[in-house]
Motif scaffolding. Structure first.
Motif, mmCIF file in Angstrom:
data_model
loop_
_atom_site.group_PDB
_atom_site.id
_atom_site.type_symbol
_atom_site.label_atom_id
_atom_site.label_comp_id
_atom_site.label_asym_id
_atom_site.label_seq_id
_atom_site.Cartn_x
_atom_site.Cartn_y
_atom_site.Cartn_z
ATOM 1 N N ARG A 53 -31.094 75.747 77.060
ATOM 2 C CA ARG A 53 -30.910 74.686 78.031
ATOM 3 C C ARG A 53 -30.692 75.322 79.410
ATOM 4 O O ARG A 53 -30.454 76.527 79.527
ATOM 5 C CB ARG A 53 -29.718 73.817 77.659
ATOM 6 N N VAL A 54 -30.762 74.536 80.460
ATOM 7 C CA VAL A 54 -30.690 75.075 81.820
ATOM 8 C C VAL A 54 -29.369 75.807 82.051
ATOM 9 O O VAL A 54 -29.341 76.928 82.588
ATOM 10 C CB VAL A 54 -30.866 73.941 82.847
ATOM 11 N N ALA A 55 -28.268 75.207 81.649
ATOM 12 C CA ALA A 55 -26.962 75.846 81.855
ATOM 13 C C ALA A 55 -26.850 77.141 81.062
ATOM 14 O O ALA A 55 -26.268 78.128 81.531
ATOM 15 C CB ALA A 55 -25.839 74.883 81.475
ATOM 16 N N GLU A 56 -27.391 77.155 79.840
ATOM 17 C CA GLU A 56 -27.343 78.371 79.027
ATOM 18 C C GLU A 56 -28.165 79.488 79.656
ATOM 19 O O GLU A 56 -27.745 80.653 79.674
ATOM 20 C CB GLU A 56 -27.848 78.069 77.619
ATOM 21 N N ARG B 134 -21.327 81.632 78.751
ATOM 22 C CA ARG B 134 -22.148 82.785 78.373
ATOM 23 C C ARG B 134 -21.857 83.221 76.945
ATOM 24 O O ARG B 134 -22.745 83.682 76.224
ATOM 25 C CB ARG B 134 -21.916 83.946 79.334
ATOM 26 N N ILE B 135 -20.634 83.112 76.518
ATOM 27 C CA ILE B 135 -20.288 83.500 75.149
ATOM 28 C C ILE B 135 -21.039 82.623 74.148
ATOM 29 O O ILE B 135 -21.571 83.107 73.142
ATOM 30 C CB ILE B 135 -18.764 83.395 74.937
ATOM 31 N N VAL B 136 -21.108 81.332 74.426
ATOM 32 C CA VAL B 136 -21.849 80.427 73.550
ATOM 33 C C VAL B 136 -23.341 80.680 73.661
ATOM 34 O O VAL B 136 -24.072 80.664 72.663
ATOM 35 C CB VAL B 136 -21.514 78.964 73.910
ATOM 36 N N ALA B 137 -23.820 80.936 74.878
ATOM 37 C CA ALA B 137 -25.249 81.150 75.073
ATOM 38 C C ALA B 137 -25.739 82.420 74.386
ATOM 39 O O ALA B 137 -26.904 82.496 73.983
ATOM 40 C CB ALA B 137 -25.559 81.207 76.569
ATOM 41 N N GLN B 138 -24.876 83.423 74.255
ATOM 42 C CA GLN B 138 -25.288 84.649 73.582
ATOM 43 C C GLN B 138 -25.636 84.389 72.115
ATOM 44 O O GLN B 138 -26.457 85.095 71.535
ATOM 45 C CB GLN B 138 -24.178 85.704 73.677
ATOM 46 N N GLU B 139 -25.011 83.390 71.512
ATOM 47 C CA GLU B 139 -25.393 83.011 70.149
ATOM 48 C C GLU B 139 -26.841 82.519 70.120
ATOM 49 O O GLU B 139 -27.579 82.795 69.172
ATOM 50 C CB GLU B 139 -24.451 81.931 69.623
ATOM 51 N N PRO C 183 -34.206 71.151 78.794
ATOM 52 C CA PRO C 183 -34.622 72.518 78.469
ATOM 53 C C PRO C 183 -34.953 73.299 79.725
ATOM 54 O O PRO C 183 -35.351 72.734 80.752
ATOM 55 C CB PRO C 183 -35.855 72.317 77.592
ATOM 56 N N ALA C 184 -34.804 74.622 79.638
ATOM 57 C CA ALA C 184 -35.062 75.461 80.812
ATOM 58 C C ALA C 184 -36.534 75.464 81.203
ATOM 59 O O ALA C 184 -36.867 75.737 82.361
ATOM 60 C CB ALA C 184 -34.584 76.886 80.538
ATOM 61 N N CYS C 185 -37.428 75.166 80.261
ATOM 62 C CA CYS C 185 -38.854 75.158 80.608
ATOM 63 C C CYS C 185 -39.195 74.031 81.573
ATOM 64 O O CYS C 185 -40.260 74.062 82.206
ATOM 65 C CB CYS C 185 -39.714 75.066 79.350
ATOM 66 N N ASP C 186 -38.301 73.044 81.723
ATOM 67 C CA ASP C 186 -38.535 71.988 82.711
ATOM 68 C C ASP C 186 -38.451 72.515 84.140
ATOM 69 O O ASP C 186 -38.861 71.826 85.079
ATOM 70 C CB ASP C 186 -37.513 70.862 82.532
ATOM 71 N N LEU C 187 -37.925 73.730 84.305
ATOM 72 C CA LEU C 187 -37.851 74.328 85.629
ATOM 73 C C LEU C 187 -39.208 74.840 86.102
ATOM 74 O O LEU C 187 -39.349 75.266 87.245
ATOM 75 C CB LEU C 187 -36.839 75.482 85.630
ATOM 76 N N ILE C 188 -40.211 74.819 85.212
ATOM 77 C CA ILE C 188 -41.566 75.252 85.539
ATOM 78 C C ILE C 188 -42.432 74.018 85.750
ATOM 79 O O ILE C 188 -42.330 73.041 84.997
ATOM 80 C CB ILE C 188 -42.140 76.143 84.416
ATOM 81 N N GLU C 189 -43.292 74.080 86.740
ATOM 82 C CA GLU C 189 -44.135 72.928 87.054
ATOM 83 C C GLU C 189 -45.118 72.626 85.926
ATOM 84 O O GLU C 189 -45.307 71.485 85.548
ATOM 85 C CB GLU C 189 -44.904 73.190 88.359
ATOM 86 N N GLU C 190 -45.766 73.641 85.387
ATOM 87 C CA GLU C 190 -46.726 73.476 84.299
ATOM 88 C C GLU C 190 -46.323 74.380 83.132
ATOM 89 O O GLU C 190 -46.863 75.475 82.978
ATOM 90 C CB GLU C 190 -48.143 73.798 84.767
#
Length: 576
Positions: free
Chosen positions: A176-179, A270-275, A334-341
């Motif tokens: 996700r974006v925050a992760e 970050r601790i949670v995201a490392q999982e 999701p972090a992929c939403d940060l990309i236009e295509e």
């Protein structure tokens, strides 16, 4: 002074100390090169001023001066070769700011919060890792604007620029974006130490030596070029041995300083995201080895590998109790939403993954085309089974194995006189007492090797370097900067044994018979790849009966399995 500040400052101070140690090694090498020249100057001045007598000392002075000239010329040649040597650049998919403005904005804001320079650009790699990469060498100068100023100016000259941020493409689809922001924080924080002049100079020195050693190891050089290149490589190896410990400690200290600075940003998340990093790596590995590799071997490359990671990890969370609850995050952005295509970026990263891990060509063609996940069962799974079943029967034909059971009675054959391809033929041959299954396995292995050799792509043409130091095609092919290194760069699996190949081909034959005579269907399992669907459900219990037949010649477990599914072994099977 806070604990975090102490860790950061101590790490930065230790990194600078190690960088100075590396620069001292460079200075000593330079001093050693000019030592004969200094001695020659002293002798010539002493002779000119009459401090030492003429005659023998004059001859000695000119001999030392001649040696000094030779040493200086050799040292200058070595220094020029090291300076011009092209450091390795990771194959990546460039991501411009126009293609991902939100992602660039996230990274820029993160750099502002960390009070460090923003990366000069962003690139994607088909791997589960993220790092900073120096691309200020003239051979790798970016051609576009980065997060801040213009990254490159005049062609062929090294220009100051922040390193490029390389992000693992699976992270963008699974996290996700925050992760993603939390995971990238310690990576982006590394731009601070990278901007220090001493650390940057030490890194350039070590990277130049490493590149010179790599250039010396390139095969196919002519005799005239090989001798000086080998000498430069020998000198570079000596210097690298002296630099190894200091360089390793410097990078560890840089990482410690960056980690200490990043603790101020999203530390708890970050601790949670490392999982999720570990989970993404597990899903990516399974997707490549179990799902993508069979398609690559068939000349097809899945064009949405990163999207497949989400499906694979979602399936893993359903099967693995330790992964329960991870899919609840999927409702967030999701972090992929940060990309236009995102689809285009996924396709580019998927093609690069196929080239790095399998060695596929750079462009699509008759024997190398993309495949969507919806088409995977029919275009890959069914085709794979038919091809392997046909290969199995071709080897049996070459060995002179006759049909023992087929439509029309024993010994029946097709219209052209060849044995009818039935599953019974395979089972009866392997179950016959005294049958040498190793001969069949060896025949299968030889046939697979011939087919792979025919399908192998030609030599990669990228990597040539003109006189201006810029590689041909730079900026078009991400593998150009790797030179003539053969593909794949990172093969996924070692060669399969003959027994493994034979078992795979028997499984393919059984699956073809199940599809043709029992109403089964090819399917896709996100964690295990090609799957046989019977009555809408996946049958995963075929491996053990086939191994009993192949290794022990015991056909009873397989016959029982075929009976339970309703497969007719005496019916002809359609081959690919």
């Amino acid at each position: 002074m806070t604990g975090t500040g102490s860790v950061e400052e101590l790490g930065a101070h230790a990194a600078r100390a190690r960088a100075l140690a590396l620069l001292r090694i460079r200075s000593r090498a330079t001093g050693l090169a000019i030592l004969p020249a200094a001695a020659a100057v002293v002798l010539l001045v002493a002779v000119a001023q009459g401090h030492i007598g003429p005659g023998v000392w004059t001859t000695v002075s000119w001999v030392v001066a001649a040696c000094a000239v030779v040493v200086l010329l050799v040292a200058a040649g070595v220094a020029a070769a090291v300076a011009r040597a092209r450091p390795a650049v990771s194959p990546t998919v460039p991501l411009t700011e126009a293609a991902a403005p939100d992602l660039y904005r996230l990274v820029r804001d993160l750099a502002d919060r960390l009070d460090v320079p923003a990366p000069s650009a962003i690139a994607l790699t088909p791997d589960c890792d993220s790092w900073l990469e120096d691309r200020t060498h003239p051979a790798a100068q970016p051609r576009a604007k980065g997060l801040g100023e213009q990254a490159g100016t005049r062609r062929g000259r090294r220009v100051p620029a922040a390193p490029v941020l390389v992000i693992g493409s699976p992270f963008l689809w699974w996290m996700r974006v925050a992760e993603l922001r939390a995971v990238l924080a310690p990576v982006v924080a590394g731009t601070g130490p990278a901007a220090h002049p001493d650390i940057a100079a030490a890194r350039r020195f070590v990277r130049g030596l490493d590149a010179a050693v790599a250039d010396a190891a390139v095969p196919g050089q002519g005799f005239v070029r090989r001798i000086p290149t080998a000498f430069v490589g020998w000198v570079a190896r000596i210097l690298l041995r002296g630099c190894r410990q200091h360089a390793g400690e410097m990078e560890r200290c840089v990482a410690a300083a960056a980690s200490g600075r990043a603790q101020e940003v999203d530390y708890g998340l970050r601790i949670v995201a490392q999982e999720q990093v570990g989970l993404a790596y597990a899903g990516w590995d399974r997707l490549l080895t179990r799902v993508a590799l069979p398609a690559w071997r068939m000349g097809r490359w899945p064009s949405r590998l990163d999207a497949g990671v989400v499906s694979a990890l979602t399936e893993l969370s359903r099967r693995d109790r330790l992964a329960e609850g991870f899919t609840s995050r999927l409702g967030e952005r999701p972090a992929c939403d940060l990309i236009e295509e995102p689809g285009a970026a996924d396709e580019a990263a998927s093609l690069l993954a196929a080239r790095l891990f399998h060695g596929g060509p750079a462009e699509t063609g008759p024997g190398w085309s993309p495949v969507d996940w919806q088409q995977y069962p029919d275009e890959v799974v069914d085709r794979k089974w038919r091809t392997e079943a046909a290969r199995l029967h071709r080897v049996l034909d070459a060995m002179g194995v006759a049909t023992s059971v087929s439509v029309g009675g024993p010994g029946a054959s097709g219209a052209d006189g060849s044995p009818v391809p039935t599953l019974a033929r395979v089972i009866d041959h392997l179950a016959t007492p005294g049958t040498d299954s190793e001969a069949l396995a060896a025949g299968i292995g030889a046939a697979v090797a011939r087919d792979e050799e025919k399908a192998a792509p030609g030599p990669r043409a990228g990597g040539s370097t003109p006189a201006d130091g810029t590689p041909s095609g730079a900026g078009t092919d991400p593998l150009d900067l790797w030179g003539p290194v053969p593909l794949p760069l990172f093969p996924l699996q070692p060669p399969r044994t003959g027994t493994e190949l034979l078992a795979d081909h028997v499984v393919a034959m059984v699956c073809c018979a199940a599809v043709d005579t029992a109403g089964a269907a090819p399917g896709l399992d996100w964690l295990d790849g090609p799957a046989l669907l019977v009555d809408g459900g996946r049958r995963s219990d075929l491996g053990a009966p086939v191994l009993s037949l192949v290794e022990d010649g015991d056909a009873e477990p397989l016959r029982s399995w075929l009976t339970s599914v309703g497969v007719r072994t005496d019916k002809p099977v359609r081959l690919g």
